[in-house]
Motif scaffolding. Structure first.
Motif, PDB file in Angstrom:
ATOM      1  N   ASP A  68      40.186  53.985  41.827  1.00 18.45           N
ATOM      2  CA  ASP A  68      39.507  53.219  40.780  1.00 18.45           C
ATOM      3  C   ASP A  68      38.021  53.185  41.087  1.00 18.45           C
ATOM      4  OD1 ASP A  68      39.912  51.375  38.346  1.00 18.45           O
ATOM      5  OD2 ASP A  68      38.619  50.199  39.645  1.00 18.45           O
ATOM      6  N   HIS A 127      43.913  54.695  36.205  1.00 18.24           N
ATOM      7  CA  HIS A 127      43.904  54.321  34.791  1.00 18.24           C
ATOM      8  C   HIS A 127      42.634  54.865  34.157  1.00 18.24           C
ATOM      9  CE1 HIS A 127      45.353  51.869  31.423  1.00 18.24           C
ATOM     10  NE2 HIS A 127      44.069  51.660  31.148  1.00 18.24           N
ATOM     11  N   LEU A 149      44.557  48.259  31.390  1.00 19.95           N
ATOM     12  CA  LEU A 149      45.322  48.101  32.629  1.00 19.95           C
ATOM     13  C   LEU A 149      45.770  46.656  32.819  1.00 19.95           C
ATOM     14  CD1 LEU A 149      46.386  49.342  35.275  1.00 19.95           C
ATOM     15  CD2 LEU A 149      44.156  48.867  36.303  1.00 19.95           C
ATOM     16  N   ARG A 150      44.926  45.703  32.431  1.00 22.31           N
ATOM     17  CA  ARG A 150      45.300  44.286  32.617  1.00 22.31           C
ATOM     18  C   ARG A 150      46.519  43.916  31.777  1.00 22.31           C
ATOM     19  NH1 ARG A 150      40.736  44.182  29.416  1.00 22.31           N
ATOM     20  NH2 ARG A 150      40.921  43.109  27.409  1.00 22.31           N
ATOM     21  N   ILE A 175      45.170  40.385  36.235  1.00 23.63           N
ATOM     22  CA  ILE A 175      44.027  41.033  36.880  1.00 23.63           C
ATOM     23  C   ILE A 175      42.869  41.087  35.892  1.00 23.63           C
ATOM     24  CG2 ILE A 175      45.495  42.434  38.387  1.00 23.63           C
ATOM     25  CD1 ILE A 175      44.873  44.844  36.563  1.00 23.63           C
ATOM     26  N   GLN A 176      41.674  41.381  36.415  1.00 20.30           N
ATOM     27  CA  GLN A 176      40.478  41.527  35.584  1.00 20.30           C
ATOM     28  C   GLN A 176      40.202  40.279  34.747  1.00 20.30           C
ATOM     29  OE1 GLN A 176      41.166  45.136  33.323  1.00 20.30           O
ATOM     30  NE2 GLN A 176      40.899  46.455  35.096  1.00 20.30           N
ATOM     31  N   HIS A 223      35.761  42.700  37.941  1.00 20.62           N
ATOM     32  CA  HIS A 223      36.843  43.614  38.302  1.00 20.62           C
ATOM     33  C   HIS A 223      36.816  43.897  39.805  1.00 20.62           C
ATOM     34  CE1 HIS A 223      37.380  45.437  33.995  1.00 20.62           C
ATOM     35  NE2 HIS A 223      37.237  44.125  33.993  1.00 20.62           N
ATOM     36  N   ASP A 235      42.727  46.830  41.056  1.00 21.25           N
ATOM     37  CA  ASP A 235      43.042  47.732  39.942  1.00 21.25           C
ATOM     38  C   ASP A 235      43.780  48.979  40.431  1.00 21.25           C
ATOM     39  OD1 ASP A 235      41.760  45.894  38.399  1.00 21.25           O
ATOM     40  OD2 ASP A 235      40.010  47.125  37.940  1.00 21.25           O
TER      41      ASP A 235
END
Length: 265
Positions: free
Chosen positions: A76, A154, A190-191, A202-203, A207, A212
């Protein structure tokens, strides 16, 4: 008739009997007072606490401390703004192994002057880049680490663009493109995938690339069997289509050669 005389008890015996009765009553009161709140109600109160502690275990937490390089790694990147601020450049890159342990995590100094640190999202601050790795050093190290390995992430196309790198398509596992994760053929953040499939948030603010990368890796690991099967099926289908095209091309060439022979004769 004379009334029977009442037997008089020894005064000392009366005092002893009274003390024994008082002692029994006291023990009875204390026992009932302690048992109810501590042994019964107390145990009932402990159970919800134990359950809540179990429910708070974060699935993104690595199960061991092994930071070795594995056959699959997740990556990431966080970006900063350069140029007029609307152009993205690499500001931080993180790699974790299949257990979620960090194998590389470095802030990167862009080749162009940073005009927007995008801290609210990237979490990067000016002080982070003062002693950061130069871009070419970071790029070389990442290239070495991902070479010959399955790369999970991602929207990896954005990371490749920032790193000026590429990776064999057959070795890419992108959670933004995996068919079962799509909704109406649209990519999802992604969250949202982490919340739905992993039960974690998450996030929510700045971030964290480690978090992640771990989320992407865990999504892959939990769907690895089906994911790898779909990759093999796609590969077989492409091979079949390629062979079919080659046969058609061969037939067309044979027909064309036969026509030339007829014309010449």
């Amino acid at each position: 008739m004379k009334k029977p005389k009442q037997t008089q008890l020894n005064p000392n015996w009366l005092q002893l009997q009274q003390k024994l009765n008082d002692s029994k009553a006291s023990r009875s009161f204390k026992t009932s007072d302690k048992v109810t709140p501590e042994s019964i109600l107390g145990k009932r109160k402990e159970r919800p606490d134990e359950e809540s502690n179990d429910s708070q275990i974060n699935p993104l937490t690595p199960v061991n401390n092994d930071s070795s390089l594995t056959d699959a790694v997740a990556m990431d990147c966080e970006m900063v703004g350069v140029g007029q601020g609307n152009k993205s450049a690499l500001g931080r890159v993180t790699l974790v192994n299949k257990w979620g342990n960090v194998i590389y995590d470095e802030f990167v100094r862009p080749m162009e002057r940073v005009v927007d640190f995008r801290t609210k999202i990237s979490g990067i601050r000016p002080r982070d880049l003062r002693k950061a790795k130069d871009f070419w050093t970071a790029q070389k190290k990442v290239s070495e680490l991902i070479n010959g390995r399955i790369l999970v992430g991602h929207a990896l196309s954005n990371d490749f663009k920032a790193l000026l790198l590429s990776h064999p398509k057959k070795d890419i596992r992108d959670t933004s493109e995996y068919q079962p994760f799509l909704r109406s053929s649209s990519r999802r953040a992604l969250r949202h995938l982490a919340a739905e499939h992993l039960g974690v948030q998450i996030q929510t603010g700045e971030h964290c690339p480690i978090e992640d990368a771990r989320a992407a890796m865990l999504l892959y690991q939990r769907h690895k069997k089906e994911w790898e099967k779909s990759i093999k099926d796609q590969f077989r289908l492409k091979q079949k289509q390629r062979k079919s095209k080659q046969k058609k091309k061969h037939k067309i060439e044979e027909a064309s050669n036969a026509n030339h022979v007829e014309i010449e004769s």
